[in-house]
Design an enzyme around this catalytic site. Structure first.
Site, PDB file in Angstrom:
ATOM      1  N   ASP A  71       1.043  19.948  12.774  1.00 42.67           N
ATOM      2  CA  ASP A  71       2.028  19.839  13.848  1.00 42.67           C
ATOM      3  C   ASP A  71       2.319  18.362  14.061  1.00 42.67           C
ATOM      4  O   ASP A  71       1.607  17.493  13.558  1.00 42.67           O
ATOM      5  CB  ASP A  71       1.461  20.464  15.131  1.00 42.67           C
ATOM      6  CG  ASP A  71       2.374  20.279  16.328  1.00 42.67           C
ATOM      7  OD1 ASP A  71       3.582  20.545  16.200  1.00 42.67           O
ATOM      8  OD2 ASP A  71       1.897  19.840  17.396  1.00 42.67           O
ATOM      9  N   CYS A  77       8.899  26.333  21.060  1.00 40.65           N
ATOM     10  CA  CYS A  77       8.238  25.035  20.985  1.00 40.65           C
ATOM     11  C   CYS A  77       6.760  25.271  21.239  1.00 40.65           C
ATOM     12  O   CYS A  77       6.404  26.051  22.131  1.00 40.65           O
ATOM     13  CB  CYS A  77       8.813  24.094  22.043  1.00 40.65           C
ATOM     14  SG  CYS A  77       7.920  22.537  22.188  1.00 40.65           S
ATOM     15  N   GLU A  81       2.342  17.131  27.901  1.00 43.94           N
ATOM     16  CA  GLU A  81       1.460  16.069  27.381  1.00 43.94           C
ATOM     17  C   GLU A  81       0.866  15.234  28.518  1.00 43.94           C
ATOM     18  O   GLU A  81      -0.154  14.591  28.342  1.00 43.94           O
ATOM     19  CB  GLU A  81       2.208  15.201  26.373  1.00 43.94           C
ATOM     20  CG  GLU A  81       2.704  16.042  25.217  1.00 43.94           C
ATOM     21  CD  GLU A  81       2.429  15.459  23.846  1.00 43.94           C
ATOM     22  OE1 GLU A  81       2.317  14.236  23.742  1.00 43.94           O
ATOM     23  OE2 GLU A  81       2.350  16.247  22.889  1.00 43.94           O
TER      24      GLU A  81
HETATM   25  N1  DGL Z   1       5.585  20.716  18.109  1.00 45.96           N
HETATM   26  C1  DGL Z   1       6.950  20.512  18.514  1.00 45.96           C
HETATM   27  C2  DGL Z   1       7.741  21.799  18.381  1.00 45.96           C
HETATM   28  O1  DGL Z   1       7.193  22.884  18.375  1.00 45.96           O
HETATM   29  C3  DGL Z   1       7.047  20.002  19.929  1.00 45.96           C
HETATM   30  C4  DGL Z   1       6.685  18.556  20.056  1.00 45.96           C
HETATM   31  C5  DGL Z   1       7.613  17.679  19.262  1.00 45.96           C
HETATM   32  O2  DGL Z   1       8.761  17.433  19.690  1.00 45.96           O
HETATM   33  O3  DGL Z   1       7.191  17.243  18.208  1.00 45.96           O
HETATM   34  O4  DGL Z   1       8.935  21.739  18.281  1.00 45.96           O
END
Ligand code: DGL
Length: 272
Positions: free
Chosen positions: A10, A184, A152
């Site tokens: 991620d 997300c 966050e």
């Molecule tokens: N992990 C990202 C997503 O699921 C969220 C955080 C980011 O913007 O990197 O889109």
């Protein structure tokens, strides 16, 4: 039987929500989690750049010997799933298609809302994935760029975040959606607030459980589950601040995030 770990990556910490679901479903599997926190968040970045990162990280995990790669990031899946699949020899799964499937199965009125980062919404990956399953479904998308920051900061409840969520959701709710995709990785942590704003009539779909189911199916079909006897081991690799990863990692996943390894650029294999 295959003793190799599952690889999950991620842009930072959010993918730990997916790891949690995979650990629940497959408690005997070892996992290498990679958070690209030095370059995350990906959401505000250019799609071509995110695509490059996605391929780089999938190949890196493959180089560490994983048996399957999960792109546990909606932005990275949206930008680079296909390219990562083409680049790797092991299977690569993303989070968008499983979430889309969950939404199509849950909706009664075929009006589906999607919330995510700017990159995810701009890529139109969810409408494409939903329409591949139900060409007649209506999809209403909304980028919610500030919500990642709330999570966050650890601000996952309270008036301020509720107001923010309300502002994002209202236009979608006015369209009569009965199902909302949390597109997300951070949003499952805001589930309580989102559910409160959306109301009881709206199904909330997040990809984590759907992905975990898909990983299990994949490993079972290939005969790739681990031996039952041995306890699993997990590793947490981050490109950014290790202390922040530990602290927030506990919020996203739990006490398992105790030892975090720092990985520098250019990415090199770290000793296992
Ligand atoms: N992990 C990202 C997503 O699921 C969220 C955080 C980011 O913007 O990197 O889109």
């Amino acid at each position: 039987m295959n003793e190799a770990p599952i690889g999950i990556f991620d842009s930072g910490l959010g993918g730990l929500t997916v790891m949690k679901a995979v650990m629940r479903r497959l408690p005997r599997e070892s996992i290498i989690y990679f958070g690209d926190s030095a370059r995350g968040p990906y959401g505000p970045r250019d799609i071509a750049e995110i695509r490059r990162f996605a391929v780089e990280l999938a190949l890196y995990l493959e180089g560490l010997g994983v048996k399957i790669v999960i792109i546990a990031c909606n932005s990275a899946t949206s930008a680079g799933l296909l390219e990562a699949q083409r680049a790797c020899k092991v299977p690569v799964l993303g989070v968008v298609e499983p979430g889309a499937r969950g939404a199509v199965q849950a909706t009664l009125n075929r009006r589906i809302g999607v919330i995510g980062t700017r990159a995810t919404v701009r890529s139109r990956s969810y409408p494409r994935a939903i329409h591949a399953l139900d060409a007649g479904a209506r999809v209403f998308s909304r980028a919610c760029p500030t919500l990642v920051d709330f999570v966050e900061r650890g601000e996952v409840e309270g008036e301020r975040v509720e107001q923010e969520v309300r502002g994002y959701l209202e236009p979608l709710l006015k369209r009569g959606v009965d199902t909302m995709v949390l597109g997300c990785t951070h949003y499952p942590l805001l589930r309580g607030v989102i559910a409160g704003v959306a109301g009881e009539g709206v199904n909330l779909i997040s990809s984590d459980q759907e992905v975990a189911r898909e990983v299990e199916e994949n490993l079972v079909r290939r005969g790739f589950l681990r031996d039952r006897g041995k306890p699993p081991t997990h590793r947490f690799l981050f490109t950014g601040d290790v202390d922040k990863a530990k602290e927030l990692g506990r919020l996203f996943l739990g006490p398992e995030v105790s030892e975090v390894e720092r990985v520098g650029f250019p990415l090199r294999e770290v000793a296992g």
